[in-house]
Design an enzyme around this catalytic site. Structure first.
Site, mmCIF file in Angstrom:
data_model
loop_
_atom_site.group_PDB
_atom_site.id
_atom_site.type_symbol
_atom_site.label_atom_id
_atom_site.label_comp_id
_atom_site.label_asym_id
_atom_site.label_seq_id
_atom_site.Cartn_x
_atom_site.Cartn_y
_atom_site.Cartn_z
ATOM 1 N N MET A 1 0.828 -1.194 0.000
ATOM 2 C CA MET A 1 0.000 0.000 0.000
ATOM 3 C C MET A 1 0.868 1.253 0.000
ATOM 4 S SD MET A 1 -3.108 -1.020 -0.143
ATOM 5 C CE MET A 1 -4.113 -2.464 0.165
ATOM 6 N N CYS A 2 0.296 2.358 -0.345
ATOM 7 C CA CYS A 2 1.016 3.612 -0.497
ATOM 8 C C CYS A 2 0.979 4.426 0.799
ATOM 9 C CB CYS A 2 0.395 4.425 -1.631
ATOM 10 S SG CYS A 2 0.190 3.492 -3.173
#
Length: 264
Positions: A1-2
């Site tokens: 995920m970012c």
């Protein structure tokens, strides 16, 4: 995920959030503490507002920690509203077109999360766009396509309603493809005057989101800049946040039908 960060308030240098703090966004790009993976090295981007209606945009495929141009720009640019993002790809090539934020007119958007089964529903979702919106599609990510769905659902008149309706459209497409609804959506959206953020998931745990006063403004981001300074408050799952010059509001975000329970 970012990992991502956004700021609204009196103008500050971008470095005050992106590069300088002990747990800045660049630090989070290679040592995230609350992400599924600690490294977010699949590109980065910043969008900032100045004297023109549309935001400036700088994106590249390098890891954020290895780009000296990013550090130089952040040291020189002051803005009262900006979005910054470091990417950990969950789909789509590592290309500049796939790096966040995405912009269209005065709007900027960035996303941490994932549309489950995207490759199975991508075609019908793209087909649901008008020709004008489809022509604005540059990359291959679920995030950029979702951004364009917001315009199809009336973003310019009703940001929260557009976000809820676009989320329902994704869930309906998943069900139509025989996929159990799976959508993680922790995102930020701005138009030069107002900053919106959402934290939502159809199941499991929504990606993290925190908000805090920051000098003469407010910052909202995936992880706190530090653990001892500002008073960071976790945004509850199932929330839609609006930041303006007048303050911050948090409302329930309820896009799904009653038979799909929110989780977080």
């Amino acid at each position: 995920m970012c990992r991502w960060a956004a700021y609204l308030g009196e103008p500050v240098f971008l470095e005050d959030i992106v590069t300088a703090p002990c747990h800045s966004l660049i630090e989070q790009s290679h040592h995230a503490l609350e992400a599924k993976t600690p490294t977010n090295g699949d590109g980065f981007g910043v969008a900032w507002y100045g004297d023109r209606p549309e935001p400036g945009l700088y994106r590249d495929i390098l890891p954020a920690w290895s780009d000296p141009n990013l550090k130089s720009l952040c040291r020189q640019i002051r803005s009262g509203l900006f979005l910054a993002h470091v990417r950990a790809s969950t789909g789509g090539a590592t290309s500049r077109a796939n790096c966040h934020p995405f912009i269209l007119g005065p709007w900027a958007f960035m996303h941490n999360g994932q549309i489950g089964g995207f490759e199975k529903i991508r075609r019908p979702l793209e087909a649901s766009l008008t020709d004008d919106l489809y022509e604005r599609l540059e990359g291959g990510t679920d995030s950029e396509l979702f951004f364009l769905l917001l315009f199809a659902e009336g973003l310019e008149q009703d940001p929260q309603g557009a976000m809820e309706r676009a989320t329902r459209r994704v869930i309906a497409a998943q069900r139509g493809a025989g996929i159990e609804p799976s959508f993680k959506l922790t995102a930020a959206l701005a138009n030069g005057e107002t900053l919106h953020a959402v934290r939502y998931t159809t199941h499991a745990t929504a990606p993290t989101l925190y908000a805090s006063a920051f000098g003469e403004g407010r910052c909202i981001m995936s992880e706190p800049l530090d653990r001892d300074g500002c008073d960071w408050q976790a945004v509850p799952p199932g929330s839609f946040v609006t930041l303006s010059r007048q303050g911050m509001t948090v409302r329930p975000f309820e896009p799904a039908s009653e038979d799909l329970a929110l989780a977080g």
